[in-house]
Every structure is written in structure tokens, then in C-alpha cells.
Design an enzyme around this catalytic site. Sequence first.
Site, PDB file in Angstrom:
ATOM      1  N   THR A 125      15.362 -26.721 -36.446  1.00 36.01           N
ATOM      2  CA  THR A 125      14.385 -27.349 -37.349  1.00 36.01           C
ATOM      3  C   THR A 125      13.950 -26.398 -38.465  1.00 36.01           C
ATOM      4  O   THR A 125      13.634 -26.845 -39.568  1.00 36.01           O
ATOM      5  CB  THR A 125      13.112 -27.798 -36.610  1.00 36.01           C
ATOM      6  OG1 THR A 125      12.715 -26.749 -35.751  1.00 36.01           O
ATOM      7  CG2 THR A 125      13.336 -29.054 -35.807  1.00 36.01           C
ATOM      8  N   GLY A 386      13.804 -31.987 -26.896  1.00 37.42           N
ATOM      9  CA  GLY A 386      14.575 -32.046 -28.143  1.00 37.42           C
ATOM     10  C   GLY A 386      15.057 -30.694 -28.621  1.00 37.42           C
ATOM     11  O   GLY A 386      15.853 -30.602 -29.550  1.00 37.42           O
ATOM     12  N   LEU A 387      14.578 -29.609 -28.017  1.00 38.51           N
ATOM     13  CA  LEU A 387      15.093 -28.261 -28.243  1.00 38.51           C
ATOM     14  C   LEU A 387      15.090 -27.819 -29.704  1.00 38.51           C
ATOM     15  O   LEU A 387      15.883 -26.977 -30.104  1.00 38.51           O
ATOM     16  CB  LEU A 387      16.528 -28.145 -27.686  1.00 38.51           C
ATOM     17  CG  LEU A 387      16.724 -28.628 -26.242  1.00 38.51           C
ATOM     18  CD1 LEU A 387      18.196 -28.610 -25.880  1.00 38.51           C
ATOM     19  CD2 LEU A 387      15.937 -27.766 -25.260  1.00 38.51           C
ATOM     20  N   CYS A 388      14.195 -28.346 -30.506  1.00 39.08           N
ATOM     21  CA  CYS A 388      14.096 -27.967 -31.919  1.00 39.08           C
ATOM     22  C   CYS A 388      15.426 -28.121 -32.629  1.00 39.08           C
ATOM     23  O   CYS A 388      15.724 -27.370 -33.562  1.00 39.08           O
ATOM     24  CB  CYS A 388      13.633 -26.511 -32.085  1.00 39.08           C
ATOM     25  SG  CYS A 388      11.937 -26.271 -31.653  1.00 39.08           S
ATOM     26  N   ASN A 389      16.255 -29.057 -32.174  1.00 40.73           N
ATOM     27  CA  ASN A 389      17.567 -29.214 -32.801  1.00 40.73           C
ATOM     28  C   ASN A 389      17.884 -30.694 -32.963  1.00 40.73           C
ATOM     29  O   ASN A 389      18.735 -31.243 -32.272  1.00 40.73           O
ATOM     30  CB  ASN A 389      18.624 -28.510 -31.948  1.00 40.73           C
ATOM     31  CG  ASN A 389      19.903 -28.298 -32.721  1.00 40.73           C
ATOM     32  OD1 ASN A 389      20.445 -29.250 -33.288  1.00 40.73           O
ATOM     33  ND2 ASN A 389      20.374 -27.073 -32.771  1.00 40.73           N
TER      34      ASN A 389
END
Length: 830
Positions: A125, A386-389
Site C-alpha cells: 500500500t 489483507g496484508l497491506c497488499n
Amino acid sequence: MEDERIAYNAAIEALRLREYPMLQDTTYLDHAGTTLYAKSLIERFSADMIGNLYGNPHSASNSSQLTTRRIEDVRLRLLALFKADPDDFDVVFVANATAGIKLVTEVFRDQEEGYWYGYHRDAHTSLIGARETATQHRCFTTDAEVNAWVEEDGTASPRLGLFAYPAQSNMNGRRLPLDWTRHIRTRKQGSVYTLLDAAALVSTSPLDLSDANSAPDFTVMSLYKIFGFPDLGALIIRKAAGSVFDRRRYFGGGTVEMVVCLKEQWHAKKETLHERLEDGTLPIHSIMALDTAMSVHKELYNSLDEVSNHTAFLASKLYDGLTSLRHGNGTSVCHVYKDASSTYGDPSTQGPIVAFNLRNHCSGWVSNAEVEKLAAVRNLQLRTGGLCNPGGVASSLDLAPWEMKENFSAGQRCGNDNDIIRAKPTGMIRVSLGAMSTLKDVTLFVDFLSEFFVEDTPPLLVPPVVSLDMKPPTHSRLHVESLSVYPIKSCGAFGVPPGVAWGVRREGLAWDREWCLVHQGTGAALSQKRYPKMALIRPSIDLEAGVLRVQLTGLLRYSTFANEVTVPLSADPSLFAKDSMYKDGSAQVCGDQIQAKTYRSPQISAFFSQALGVACHLARFPAVGNGSGPLACVRHSKPHLQKSQRSSKMRVPGAFPETRPLMPGMTVSKPILLSNESPILTISRSSLNRLNEQIKAEGGKAAQSEVFRANIVVAENPHYPPGAEQPYAEDEWRYLQIGQQYFELLGPCRRCQMICVDQQTAERNQEPFVTLSKTRRFDGRVYFGEHTSHLARDSPYPLAQEAAIMVGDTVRTYFEDEACYDDVLHALIS
Ligand SMILES: *Cc1c(COP(=O)(O)O)cnc(C)c1O
């Protein structure tokens, strides 16, 4: 090869005992979040700080000069770690990788003509956000798209361009081609700059910048991801690209040589790139810690190459372990999100991260919230969601933008429980390894999955049997063993004394969760999940004195000057602060925010704050409003009125068909609109006994009924023949009659690791969640107890006596069949 790796692993095991005491009794699998620091690093850093005097740089004193000299050395050392020649590169210290990205993209934003920004789908992100500063932007959804674009000749856009991508995906560890930077430079003739996000890559891999012509123009990284400490990031700039920073508008701190600001506005920037870009005082102590971190890392691991080989080996074992897990019927347990172009064990295409989701034996998705709860109980540290991806996750999970927006509207947020929507997962599980990971971590994790998620078919769960011939006399075999209320949400229980008729209301038992504690900073209600010591706060309702009395037990006994506080039961408005603090988004009913009023007394706040060691206020929920008409929206004020898991047809325990309207013109206290809110929790003693037998059979510690935080405990009559207990019979109950009152069972109660908090000592255990999750897990969710609500006759007389129940009351059960249903109906109307 394998032997060599196993020998290296053994060396790491030994090193870990010495250097990473914080890893005892826990399995840390979130190195992509941050890796851990060695004991020697902290000890040496601390000795350095104690033994030397470091002043603020930029002055002539000895202490200042010492600082300046050390920092210049560290810069060179960091460049050398990546084989970057100081003639060709400069390093700028920043707070973290994101700050490095911002520094670069802001100077592009400041270009007069704006800029074109391209980024790869696998971006974190932090890279994606930069598009908001660009005049034009493009997301490349595949490598092939990037390759095709690179091949296009020349400088199509009049604007300056910046192409950004991660060297390694932080989601699934895929490593992206490093030669794009060289191709872009040659094909685009200098019109497009390159920004490499190396934060994930360099945590377990070397990066070679020795060829300045093919290196990225800007490389960002988070140093804590390599060394565990200090919390520092770096931006490495290829000096040939440094001129873009000439356009930088801001200056501040030591970044300028001279500033004129009275009659004229003029300033002279400093010469070197890092001097011009490092605004304000440098994080000097962190930079010194980096020096020590590099030394210790070298002593422990020798080089990032060694770390890379070790972690690649572990990752291939992990991948093999996960992909070989099979249910009894042969279907696979783990669905791994691996890119077709990458190979576990090959450090040039794949880093030591595995992203996956779990499936049950019918190939249904397992909720990650459930996985997290079990992992927490077993002290496994991993990451889900969501794993910042967003790009990587959406393409792996095949989520279209409309689905993501709808999921968002449906309440899905990063990090909440709502993770399977329309039979599709909305996030994934990520397990990542680091320099100090070992084969033991890998085996332990694979064993964990096989213990809890591999299902023999038919499922290990035996549906509860209620034999028909037991039915008729069963009606009076049960009684109320105990009644409890929890006057302060998440604090200790107050047992209703035997012989006292206790009020039952629309919103539950009288005084149940009438109060809560709210964090002074965030305004959020505190819960035992985060603050287990809340169990030691013991409220009681003293009807005679008209007060809520709160006492402290155990560890908390001497935590505050006062041993007890009392609060009047009457809700005198002068007791409350004007602005209520607490707002709970999840407690929204019919669009209304529900607010609790905080007590204004500083003594009360101090009492709870000192007891828990967290700044909090006591708050009270407002009185319940009156519904008008059968479908009126009743403002239930209490956030514990949770949604229960009710859906027709699905035979999870206690899941019953939808409520049928009783009779024309008749209303029950629970309007249809809110029919799945649960004001009361009921558990069965027989079920608890069964659970405890199962726990003890595995050598575990039996659970007290208090951990389930039930309001009503229903038990078999003691004079009933022994051995005739019916554990989990409640799965089939539809209605209960307790004394003169009727209740409807709404569905089973979903459980989390909070039931592992011992209510006497506030210690966390593994049980009963571990056994419960092996014996009472349906569809990836763990159930114990039943959501219950009171069915009241609508009385035309407002002063009619309040409905009440007591300990010892007889309990009759009604199953889901017409005859019984009509009984209830009849009872309610007559
Ligand atoms: C961790 C990470 C980031 C963010 O790093 P911060 O230090 O939090 O700014 C960015 N990109 C990737 C690939 C990462 O792994």
C-alpha cells in the site's frame, strides 16, 4: 546440500537459545512484519550509549563531532552492505520505507508539469498511495504488461515518469525481476525513473547495487526488517538521478547553509543529497544502533547470502509440508497462493513467505479469524487479512473491485472477523520466516495445522443425539443451577443469590452489562481479550443499599489506594460527564450510534485506571427506549446484544428456522427486526461436564463454568438417574420454560480465545478453547452455549409485575416440532 543445511539449522538452534530469549515458548512466524533483534545487539547498544557522550551534530563540540563522525561511518557501512559505491550512491536516513517512498514521490509531485506514475500489482500500500500525487497513473497487473511497456520505445509522455515496484511481494514472497530497472533506463532514455521497494527483499536476501548503471534510481528499505532494531529506514539514491531533488521545495533544520527571511526570502541549500533531504535532527541514536546491528548481524549470520540460503531451505520445507496436508477424503487442506513463475527453495524467484487459506474436507473455506484464535492460544505469531497488499490479495483471491466495495459496505475491514463473504475468503494467512527461524518452527506449524484443521471424514464431530424415548419425562429433568450477571462488561460475574427472584427484561437479565470501561484515549470499550486482569474486578449489585459495589481481588488487591468503589444504581444525570466518550460502531442499530455516558468522578476513573494500569473511565449505557408497534426499531443500548449465527436449513447446532410470526396482533418483546440479537447466554452443565472429560482425557486442566460468562447455567436434576446426562442436547432445543417465563433459543454462541482466561487468576490457558475447537467446531467456527432471549407477553398494564426467574427454577425444554411450538404459543396467549 541438505546435510549442510541441516548442520546450519542446528547452529541456528543453538544461537537462538542464547540470543533470542524472547522466543522461548513461542513460535514467531511474522518476520515479514518485523524480524527480531539479538540480545547482544541490545546489550552492546546500551553499553555504547552509557559509555559515550553523543551530542547533536552540526556543532564544534567534541560530543557533536563524535556523533557526526560515527554517522558518516555508518552511512558508508550501510552502502557497503549493498555493494553500493559511495561515488555513485548516497544514503538518506528516514523513519521507515514508507517515509522514503514519500520523500521521492513528493519531489515528483512538485515537478511543474506533474508526473506519470506506474506501479506493479504486487506493490505494498505504501507504493500504491503515491498514485494520488501523480497526474497520471497506471497499475501494471502482470509482469508481461511491464515487459511490453518497457519494450515500447522512447518518451511517449511529456511528463517525467516514475516506475515503482517491490523487489519481493510482502504478501506471498514472490521475487520480481531486478533487471527491469536497467531495461527501463535504456529504453526510456532517462524519462522514467525507477523506485525499488526493497523492504521485503533485503530482510532475508542480499541486494547488489555494484553496477550503478543497472541499479534503481531510488531504493527504499526498512532496516528493522533486517536487524529487528533500530526502527529506521533508508533511501539509497543513485547520484546520477539526484537532480530531481533540485525541485524540492521544503527545507528545514540542518538542510540549508543559509536562510534569509526578514526583508528578502532566500536560502542556499546544502551540497550533498543526504544533507539536503534529512530534515531536522537525525535519529542519531538509532543510526548508532544500526552500526551495532550490522556488526552483530555479521557475527551471528556472516552475510545476507547465508540468511537467504537458510530461509530458502526452510521455506521449501514449509511449502512442502503445507501442500502435503490432506483430509481423510484426500482433498488438500492448504490452498497456497504461489505465483507460477516462482519456486520455493530458489532465492532468485521466491522469498521465505507462504500465503494461503485453509479448506475443510468439503472444500469450504475456513475462517481466518478462527485460525488466528487457535494460533493465539498455541502462542503462534502469524498474520492474517489483507496484508497491506491489495493488488496481490485481490488477484490471488480473484476479488473484483465491485466485490471489494460490496464487502466493505457489508462491514468487512482489515482485521475484523468478517472474513468469508459470499463463500469467498477476503483475506489470507501469511507465515514468514527470518534469519533466526528454524526447522522446528516449520514442523511445529505444520503439526498445528494438522492437529486442528485436518479432518478425518466423516467429521470428528458427532451430532448430538437426543433419543426419542427420553423425551416425555425430560421436561422437568432440568433446573437452573446458577444465574449470573456481569454488571460491568468483561469484568467479573455477580452470582444471583439463591432465593432471589431476578428480573428478566427485554435486553436480558437485570443489571447485566449495564456498565463498561472505556479507554480514555480511543473511547473503545475494554475487554478481557486484551486486558485479562479485568476478570479480577468484581462488581456486585447491592439492591438494599442501591449501589453497584466494585471490589478488587487477587493481584489487583493492592493496586490502588481504595479497596472498593460504589456507584449509585440510579442514573442521576449529574454523575456523568457532558460529552460521552464511548462510541461503538459495531453497536449500531437502525443507523443509530449507541453511546454510553462516562462518569465524571476522577476518583472512579483513578480506581479503575490504577487497577488495570490503563487510563480508562467507567461508563453506563442509557436506558432502553420503548418500541412502539411490532416492527418499531427498539434502541437496544447494550453492545453485548450480539448477532447470533442463525440461518435456516443449516444444521449447525442450535440453528433453527426463522421465527414465525406468532399470531396476528400479537407481539413478543423481541421485535422481528432485531430477532437475532442475543441478550442472554445459556450453557448446560452436562455439556460442560462432557467437555471437561474430554479435556482431562488429554491431560489438560478442566474449565470452570465462569470462563464461558454465561447468564444461565442449566443442569440435570441431581436425583435423576446417573449416567443419563444429555450433553449438547441444547443444540436441539427451540424454547425453554424457566419457572413461569418463556425463552427462545436463537442459535449457538461463537467462541474465541477469551474463554481461556482463568476468571480467578486472570492467567491465560490453552483450555478449554483447544479441546472445544476439536470437538465443537462447525464450519470453521467454535461453538459453546446458546444465545437466548426472553419471550414476554405484551402486558396492557405498564405496572404489571416484572418477569423474574430464580436459581433452582424448573426448566422445561421444547424441541423443534409443531406440538411443542403450539404449547408455547398457547402458554403465551392464555
Ligand atoms: C514492510 C514493507 C513496507 C512498509 O515498510 P514500513 O517500514 O512500514 O514503511 C513497504 N513495502 C514492503 C514490500 C514491505 O515489506
